[in-house]
Design an enzyme around this catalytic site. Structure first.
Site, PDB file in Angstrom:
ATOM      1  N   ILE A 151      43.436  10.429  83.800  1.00 33.85           N
ATOM      2  CA  ILE A 151      45.363  10.467  84.437  1.00 33.85           C
ATOM      3  C   ILE A 151      46.050   9.248  84.719  1.00 33.85           C
ATOM      4  O   ILE A 151      47.086   8.712  85.128  1.00 33.85           O
ATOM      5  CB  ILE A 151      44.963  11.546  85.739  1.00 33.85           C
ATOM      6  CG1 ILE A 151      44.602  13.200  85.054  1.00 33.85           C
ATOM      7  CG2 ILE A 151      46.405  11.509  86.059  1.00 33.85           C
ATOM      8  CD1 ILE A 151      44.275  14.271  85.974  1.00 33.85           C
ATOM      9  N   ASP A 170      39.817  -0.478  89.439  1.00 39.74           N
ATOM     10  CA  ASP A 170      38.476   1.248  89.015  1.00 39.74           C
ATOM     11  C   ASP A 170      37.338   0.966  89.143  1.00 39.74           C
ATOM     12  O   ASP A 170      36.922  -0.776  89.424  1.00 39.74           O
ATOM     13  CB  ASP A 170      38.258   0.935  87.042  1.00 39.74           C
ATOM     14  CG  ASP A 170      38.066   2.410  86.670  1.00 39.74           C
ATOM     15  OD1 ASP A 170      39.081   3.387  87.568  1.00 39.74           O
ATOM     16  OD2 ASP A 170      36.479   2.777  86.805  1.00 39.74           O
ATOM     17  N   ALA A 224      44.689  13.133  93.447  1.00 38.90           N
ATOM     18  CA  ALA A 224      43.072  13.490  92.561  1.00 38.90           C
ATOM     19  C   ALA A 224      42.179  14.640  93.802  1.00 38.90           C
ATOM     20  O   ALA A 224      42.188  15.514  94.292  1.00 38.90           O
ATOM     21  CB  ALA A 224      42.262  11.995  92.985  1.00 38.90           C
ATOM     22  N   ASP A 249      49.014  16.042  97.668  1.00 30.42           N
ATOM     23  CA  ASP A 249      48.415  17.523  97.106  1.00 30.42           C
ATOM     24  C   ASP A 249      47.655  18.139  97.200  1.00 30.42           C
ATOM     25  O   ASP A 249      46.947  19.093  96.890  1.00 30.42           O
ATOM     26  CB  ASP A 249      48.558  17.269  95.598  1.00 30.42           C
ATOM     27  CG  ASP A 249      48.900  18.565  94.597  1.00 30.42           C
ATOM     28  OD1 ASP A 249      50.024  19.479  94.708  1.00 30.42           O
ATOM     29  OD2 ASP A 249      48.264  18.241  93.519  1.00 30.42           O
ATOM     30  N   GLU A 254      41.394  22.354 101.869  1.00 24.61           N
ATOM     31  CA  GLU A 254      42.324  23.509 101.379  1.00 24.61           C
ATOM     32  C   GLU A 254      41.762  24.538 101.395  1.00 24.61           C
ATOM     33  O   GLU A 254      40.557  24.445 101.408  1.00 24.61           O
ATOM     34  CB  GLU A 254      41.788  22.963 100.258  1.00 24.61           C
ATOM     35  CG  GLU A 254      43.298  21.719 100.039  1.00 24.61           C
ATOM     36  CD  GLU A 254      42.789  21.976  98.638  1.00 24.61           C
ATOM     37  OE1 GLU A 254      42.676  22.446  97.429  1.00 24.61           O
ATOM     38  OE2 GLU A 254      43.097  20.097  97.655  1.00 24.61           O
ATOM     39  N   HIS A 272      48.545  21.166  95.956  1.00 22.40           N
ATOM     40  CA  HIS A 272      47.385  21.457  95.372  1.00 22.40           C
ATOM     41  C   HIS A 272      48.332  21.816  93.252  1.00 22.40           C
ATOM     42  O   HIS A 272      47.515  23.217  93.265  1.00 22.40           O
ATOM     43  CB  HIS A 272      45.712  22.125  95.725  1.00 22.40           C
ATOM     44  CG  HIS A 272      44.939  21.561  94.272  1.00 22.40           C
ATOM     45  ND1 HIS A 272      43.769  21.156  95.038  1.00 22.40           N
ATOM     46  CD2 HIS A 272      44.629  21.159  93.317  1.00 22.40           C
ATOM     47  CE1 HIS A 272      43.257  20.546  94.327  1.00 22.40           C
ATOM     48  NE2 HIS A 272      43.465  20.695  93.217  1.00 22.40           N
ATOM     49  N   ILE A 273      48.955  21.645  93.696  1.00 24.24           N
ATOM     50  CA  ILE A 273      49.712  22.410  91.980  1.00 24.24           C
ATOM     51  C   ILE A 273      49.626  20.581  90.945  1.00 24.24           C
ATOM     52  O   ILE A 273      50.623  21.021  90.152  1.00 24.24           O
ATOM     53  CB  ILE A 273      50.975  22.368  92.561  1.00 24.24           C
ATOM     54  CG1 ILE A 273      51.723  21.933  93.149  1.00 24.24           C
ATOM     55  CG2 ILE A 273      51.107  23.895  93.509  1.00 24.24           C
ATOM     56  CD1 ILE A 273      53.601  22.164  93.687  1.00 24.24           C
ATOM     57  N   GLY A 274      48.788  20.204  90.982  1.00 21.65           N
ATOM     58  CA  GLY A 274      48.675  19.220  90.301  1.00 21.65           C
ATOM     59  C   GLY A 274      49.057  19.164  88.439  1.00 21.65           C
ATOM     60  O   GLY A 274      49.413  19.304  87.989  1.00 21.65           O
TER      61      GLY A 274
HETATM   62  P1  NAD Z   1      38.494  10.242  85.214  1.00 20.38           P
HETATM   63  O1  NAD Z   1      37.047  10.523  85.583  1.00 20.38           O
HETATM   64  O2  NAD Z   1      38.812  10.571  83.479  1.00 20.38           O
HETATM   65  O3  NAD Z   1      39.208   9.105  85.974  1.00 20.38           O
HETATM   66  C1  NAD Z   1      38.238   8.668  87.379  1.00 20.38           C
HETATM   67  C2  NAD Z   1      38.800   7.390  87.065  1.00 20.38           C
HETATM   68  O4  NAD Z   1      38.411   6.651  89.038  1.00 20.38           O
HETATM   69  C3  NAD Z   1      37.333   6.888  86.237  1.00 20.38           C
HETATM   70  O5  NAD Z   1      37.692   5.803  85.630  1.00 20.38           O
HETATM   71  C4  NAD Z   1      35.934   6.606  87.145  1.00 20.38           C
HETATM   72  O6  NAD Z   1      35.606   4.728  86.365  1.00 20.38           O
HETATM   73  C5  NAD Z   1      36.856   5.855  88.424  1.00 20.38           C
HETATM   74  N1  NAD Z   1      36.227   5.524  89.556  1.00 20.38           N
HETATM   75  C6  NAD Z   1      35.590   6.774  90.240  1.00 20.38           C
HETATM   76  N2  NAD Z   1      35.133   6.315  91.097  1.00 20.38           N
HETATM   77  C7  NAD Z   1      35.123   5.124  91.848  1.00 20.38           C
HETATM   78  C8  NAD Z   1      35.437   4.265  92.515  1.00 20.38           C
HETATM   79  N3  NAD Z   1      34.245   5.055  93.704  1.00 20.38           N
HETATM   80  N4  NAD Z   1      35.880   3.744  93.041  1.00 20.38           N
HETATM   81  C9  NAD Z   1      37.059   3.198  92.290  1.00 20.38           C
HETATM   82  N5  NAD Z   1      36.957   3.669  91.076  1.00 20.38           N
HETATM   83  C10 NAD Z   1      36.046   4.592  90.527  1.00 20.38           C
HETATM   84  O7  NAD Z   1      39.121  12.010  85.762  1.00 20.38           O
HETATM   85  P2  NAD Z   1      40.888  11.977  85.690  1.00 20.38           P
HETATM   86  O8  NAD Z   1      40.527  13.267  84.872  1.00 20.38           O
HETATM   87  O9  NAD Z   1      41.910  11.057  85.650  1.00 20.38           O
HETATM   88  O10 NAD Z   1      40.973  12.811  86.854  1.00 20.38           O
HETATM   89  C11 NAD Z   1      41.473  11.890  88.038  1.00 20.38           C
HETATM   90  C12 NAD Z   1      41.188  13.053  89.464  1.00 20.38           C
HETATM   91  O11 NAD Z   1      42.468  13.522  89.685  1.00 20.38           O
HETATM   92  C13 NAD Z   1      40.237  14.001  90.006  1.00 20.38           C
HETATM   93  O12 NAD Z   1      39.726  14.031  91.398  1.00 20.38           O
HETATM   94  C14 NAD Z   1      40.495  15.411  89.507  1.00 20.38           C
HETATM   95  O13 NAD Z   1      39.982  16.138  90.084  1.00 20.38           O
HETATM   96  C15 NAD Z   1      42.047  15.262  89.865  1.00 20.38           C
HETATM   97  N6  NAD Z   1      42.813  16.185  89.722  1.00 20.38           N
HETATM   98  C16 NAD Z   1      43.560  16.483  90.189  1.00 20.38           C
HETATM   99  C17 NAD Z   1      44.057  17.535  89.959  1.00 20.38           C
HETATM  100  C18 NAD Z   1      45.599  18.593  90.709  1.00 20.38           C
HETATM  101  O14 NAD Z   1      45.979  19.734  90.447  1.00 20.38           O
HETATM  102  N7  NAD Z   1      45.952  17.473  92.243  1.00 20.38           N
HETATM  103  C19 NAD Z   1      44.331  17.596  89.009  1.00 20.38           C
HETATM  104  C20 NAD Z   1      43.844  17.424  87.689  1.00 20.38           C
HETATM  105  C21 NAD Z   1      43.004  16.651  88.317  1.00 20.38           C
END
Ligand code: NAD
Length: 298
Positions: A151, A170, A224, A249, A254, A272-274
């Site tokens: 994302i 990251d 996130a 979000d 929640e 939480h509507i991402g």
């Molecule tokens: P992803 O695993 O592709 O990316 C996460 C990144 O965070 C990775 O590059 C990882 O190396 C990095 N990371 C992990 N721990 C870390 C730390 N302590 N410090 C720095 N970097 C760190 O995940 P994604 O698919 O991009 O999703 C990201 C987040 O979005 C997840 O928490 C997911 O649950 C959330 N999400 C929320 C919604 C929503 O409705 N709001 C929808 C989809 C995903």
């Protein structure tokens, strides 16, 4: 073969499974009920509402259930170790929602920079606050992405097209040709917009110290997980205008939302509507179809 979609399922997946002669139950069972009836189903699909904790996993031990699928990205509502111990596999749909989340983040960046929701509300209340809502353009500003995964990178690519400079932090450096890696503190000091895209963490990455490093004009966005930010520290920073605004979000407990947010006009909240778009849910449905077909051999 029976599938329980305890938090619902996109129609494309329901139709596909029904066509294959697979029974799909979209009723929602609470924890007690799920522990009793869950074992009748070969697959249990959950979104974020249903928790498959250790107790639930143990209740499913030795039953028909062999696969739990999280229709979404974060696996924090599933005790993966407990599932493994009782012989249940866990899978998820990581590819489906990145566009939906990214578009909403960009929407909130513009919303907060141009007072869209505030201006809408006060104009409907009969006020004409033209002078109050002199905003900022996002072009030319710096977007700091914390967590440069699926994302985070999708956001970075779209932000580039809107004229933003993109920097990221990251655990790992990501090979790319547009976004520079910054240590966390440097990112916080330099970015105008900061967007968090981390997995669920044990303790917040952004607390008072980190908020103090941010510019007073900066906008913090968390789509996130709620535990990425120390909520009380954020509310204080918003109240004291230590940062300019925030879009949130996701929340630590929640569906409960900290009521202190409600008095603040510089925070935009969403429930939480991402991933809540028809397209993302359809994509999730397709990912679930592939997972089930591969798992049970098409
Ligand atoms: P992803 O695993 O592709 O990316 C996460 C990144 O965070 C990775 O590059 C990882 O190396 C990095 N990371 C992990 N721990 C870390 C730390 N302590 N410090 C720095 N970097 C760190 O995940 P994604 O698919 O991009 O999703 C990201 C987040 O979005 C997840 O928490 C997911 O649950 C959330 N999400 C929320 C919604 C929503 O409705 N709001 C929808 C989809 C995903």
């Amino acid at each position: 073969m029976k599938i329980l979609a305890n938090d619902g399922l996109a129609q494309n997946a329901i139709d596909h499974f029904l066509n294959e002669g697979i029974e799909v139950d979209t009723n929602h069972y609470d924890k007690e009920e799920l522990m009793k009836v869950g074992g009748d189903y070969n697959v249990i699909v959950v979104r974020s509402n249903t928790k498959i904790d250790r107790e639930v996993a143990e209740a499913l031990k030795g039953t028909n259930t062999s696969l739990v699928i999280r229709a979404g990205v974060g696996l924090d509502n599933i005790d993966i170790n407990a599932c493994k111990e009782v012989g249940i596999d866990v899978d998820y749909t990581p590819h489906s929602s990145k566009n939906a989340v990214t578009e909403l983040v960009l929407g909130q960046m513009i919303n907060l920079s141009r007072f869209l929701s505030l201006a809408d509300r006060t104009t409907k209340e009969g006020q004409w606050n033209k002078k109050l809502y002199n905003g900022h353009e996002i072009a030319g500003k710096t977007l700091g992405v914390i967590g440069f995964g699926r994302i985070g990178q999708s956001l970075g690519e779209k932000a580039l097209a809107l004229g933003l400079k993109v920097i990221y932090y990251d655990l790992y450096k990501v090979e790319n040709d547009y976004a520079e890696y910054f240590e966390l503190d440097d990112l916080l000091k330099n970015a105008d917009y900061i967007s968090i895209h981390l997995p669920s963490l044990d303790k917040p990455l952004i607390g008072k110290r980190e908020l103090d490093l941010m510019k007073e004009t900066s906008i913090l966005i968390n789509y996130a997980r709620g535990n990425a930010i120390d909520e009380e520290a954020l509310i204080e920073a918003l109240k004291n205008r230590k940062i300019c605004g925030a879009a949130i979000d996701v929340f630590p407990n929640e569906p409960k939302v900290n009521e202190k947010y409600f008095e603040l006009d510089n925070v935009a909240l969403t429930p939480h509507i991402g991933a809540s778009t028809y397209e993302a849910q359809n994509n999730i449905g397709n990912e679930i179809i592939s997972i089930v077909d591969n798992y049970f051999g098409d």
